[in-house]
Design a protein around this motif. Structure first.
Motif, PDB file in Angstrom:
ATOM      1  N   ILE A  10       0.963  -1.002   0.013  1.00 10.68           N
ATOM      2  CA  ILE A  10       0.131  -0.046  -0.079  1.00 10.68           C
ATOM      3  C   ILE A  10       0.736   1.103   0.214  1.00 10.68           C
ATOM      4  CG2 ILE A  10      -1.749   1.515   1.237  1.00 10.68           C
ATOM      5  CD1 ILE A  10      -3.020  -1.271   0.219  1.00 10.68           C
ATOM      6  N   GLU A  11       0.770   2.154  -0.839  1.00 12.02           N
ATOM      7  CA  GLU A  11       1.398   3.564  -0.727  1.00 12.02           C
ATOM      8  C   GLU A  11       0.172   4.454  -0.544  1.00 12.02           C
ATOM      9  OE1 GLU A  11       3.883   4.877  -4.074  1.00 12.02           O
ATOM     10  OE2 GLU A  11       3.811   2.743  -4.820  1.00 12.02           O
ATOM     11  N   GLY A  12       0.415   5.271   0.400  1.00 12.07           N
ATOM     12  CA  GLY A  12      -0.878   6.297   0.524  1.00 12.07           C
ATOM     13  C   GLY A  12      -0.417   7.338   1.585  1.00 12.07           C
ATOM     14  N   ARG A  13      -1.290   8.103   2.270  1.00  9.35           N
ATOM     15  CA  ARG A  13      -0.934   9.134   2.928  1.00  9.35           C
ATOM     16  C   ARG A  13      -1.594   8.753   4.501  1.00  9.35           C
ATOM     17  NH1 ARG A  13      -5.625  12.222   2.784  1.00  9.35           N
ATOM     18  NH2 ARG A  13      -6.863  11.929   1.067  1.00  9.35           N
ATOM     19  N   LEU A  14      -0.937   9.538   5.447  1.00 15.76           N
ATOM     20  CA  LEU A  14      -1.708   9.410   6.847  1.00 15.76           C
ATOM     21  C   LEU A  14      -2.779  10.504   7.119  1.00 15.76           C
ATOM     22  CD1 LEU A  14       1.543   9.159   9.154  1.00 15.76           C
ATOM     23  CD2 LEU A  14       0.118   7.388   8.367  1.00 15.76           C
ATOM     24  N   GLN A  15      -3.803   9.908   7.694  1.00 19.22           N
ATOM     25  CA  GLN A  15      -4.916  10.970   7.871  1.00 19.22           C
ATOM     26  C   GLN A  15      -5.268  10.693   9.410  1.00 19.22           C
ATOM     27  OE1 GLN A  15      -7.985  11.260   5.203  1.00 19.22           O
ATOM     28  NE2 GLN A  15      -9.425  10.914   6.695  1.00 19.22           N
ATOM     29  N   LEU A  16      -5.474  11.645  10.169  1.00 21.49           N
ATOM     30  CA  LEU A  16      -6.095  11.805  11.459  1.00 21.49           C
ATOM     31  C   LEU A  16      -7.284  11.969  11.587  1.00 21.49           C
ATOM     32  CD1 LEU A  16      -5.121  11.269  14.401  1.00 21.49           C
ATOM     33  CD2 LEU A  16      -5.114  13.919  14.595  1.00 21.49           C
ATOM     34  N   ASP A  17      -8.164  11.102  11.951  1.00 26.60           N
ATOM     35  CA  ASP A  17      -9.780  11.122  12.274  1.00 26.60           C
ATOM     36  C   ASP A  17      -9.993  11.581  13.508  1.00 26.60           C
ATOM     37  OD1 ASP A  17     -10.010  10.440   9.577  1.00 26.60           O
ATOM     38  OD2 ASP A  17     -10.479   8.352   9.903  1.00 26.60           O
ATOM     39  N   THR A  18     -10.909  12.504  13.903  1.00 25.15           N
ATOM     40  CA  THR A  18     -11.354  12.782  15.075  1.00 25.15           C
ATOM     41  C   THR A  18     -12.777  12.963  15.217  1.00 25.15           C
ATOM     42  OG1 THR A  18     -11.106  15.289  14.713  1.00 25.15           O
ATOM     43  CG2 THR A  18      -9.123  14.184  15.708  1.00 25.15           C
ATOM     44  N   TRP A  19     -13.180  12.431  16.519  1.00 21.39           N
ATOM     45  CA  TRP A  19     -14.784  12.680  16.660  1.00 21.39           C
ATOM     46  C   TRP A  19     -14.851  12.554  18.195  1.00 21.39           C
ATOM     47  CZ3 TRP A  19     -11.835   8.269  15.552  1.00 21.39           C
ATOM     48  CH2 TRP A  19     -11.948   7.358  16.598  1.00 21.39           C
ATOM     49  N   ASP A  20     -16.137  13.009  18.639  1.00 21.01           N
ATOM     50  CA  ASP A  20     -16.489  12.710  20.050  1.00 21.01           C
ATOM     51  C   ASP A  20     -17.370  11.589  20.305  1.00 21.01           C
ATOM     52  OD1 ASP A  20     -15.759  15.459  20.622  1.00 21.01           O
ATOM     53  OD2 ASP A  20     -17.696  16.424  19.743  1.00 21.01           O
ATOM     54  N   ASP A  21     -16.698  10.896  21.410  1.00 18.68           N
ATOM     55  CA  ASP A  21     -17.279   9.764  21.673  1.00 18.68           C
ATOM     56  C   ASP A  21     -18.614   9.879  22.130  1.00 18.68           C
ATOM     57  OD1 ASP A  21     -17.809   7.008  22.900  1.00 18.68           O
ATOM     58  OD2 ASP A  21     -15.743   6.816  23.630  1.00 18.68           O
ATOM     59  N   LYS A  22     -19.641   8.981  21.569  1.00 18.60           N
ATOM     60  CA  LYS A  22     -21.032   9.231  22.204  1.00 18.60           C
ATOM     61  C   LYS A  22     -21.313   8.711  23.761  1.00 18.60           C
ATOM     62  CE  LYS A  22     -23.164   9.456  17.618  1.00 18.60           C
ATOM     63  NZ  LYS A  22     -23.603   8.514  16.688  1.00 18.60           N
ATOM     64  N   GLU A  23     -20.355   7.875  24.169  1.00 20.29           N
ATOM     65  CA  GLU A  23     -20.782   7.328  25.411  1.00 20.29           C
ATOM     66  C   GLU A  23     -20.040   8.101  26.413  1.00 20.29           C
ATOM     67  OE1 GLU A  23     -19.540   3.102  25.229  1.00 20.29           O
ATOM     68  OE2 GLU A  23     -21.032   2.717  23.374  1.00 20.29           O
TER      69      GLU A  23
END
Length: 114
Positions: free
Chosen positions: A78-91
């Protein structure tokens, strides 16, 4: 300031790819990749192994090809790029984040019989 975001990984799939489609019809697949590292530890005079598990997102034709031809255990590059996903935990209400690789090119390795 210059920046460069490029990742090249070779490993084995941890699960079968499953493709889904966006409302506009673009294919998206999520795969898991196990990347192994082996080294010799002089202190303990033994060989050590370490496995890193990486989540990868494939888009478009790459996602469709992965879904059609790849299966758990198959080697792939795999060749690609890093991506940071962020979200608010519902629990818990806490901020969460996850680092993933967005695939820009995939190369199947090994033979079809593997």
């Amino acid at each position: 300031m210059a920046s460069y975001n490029k990742v090249i990984l070779i490993g084995n799939l941890t699960r079968d790819p499953q493709v889904r489609y966006t409302p506009k019809g673009t294919a998206v697949a999520e795969i898991g990749l196990a990347v192994n590292r082996t080294w010799f530890d002089k202190a303990s005079n033994s060989r050590k192994d370490e496995t890193t598990f990486v989540d990868i997102t494939l888009w478009g034709r790459e996602a469709e090809v992965a879904s059609e031809y790849l299966s758990k255990g198959r080697p792939v590059m795999i060749e690609g790029r890093l991506q940071l996903d962020t979200w608010d935990d519902k629990e818990s209400g806490q901020k969460r984040s996850k680092l993933r690789v967005v695939c820009e090119h995939m190369q199947m390795l090994g033979s079809r019989g593997e």
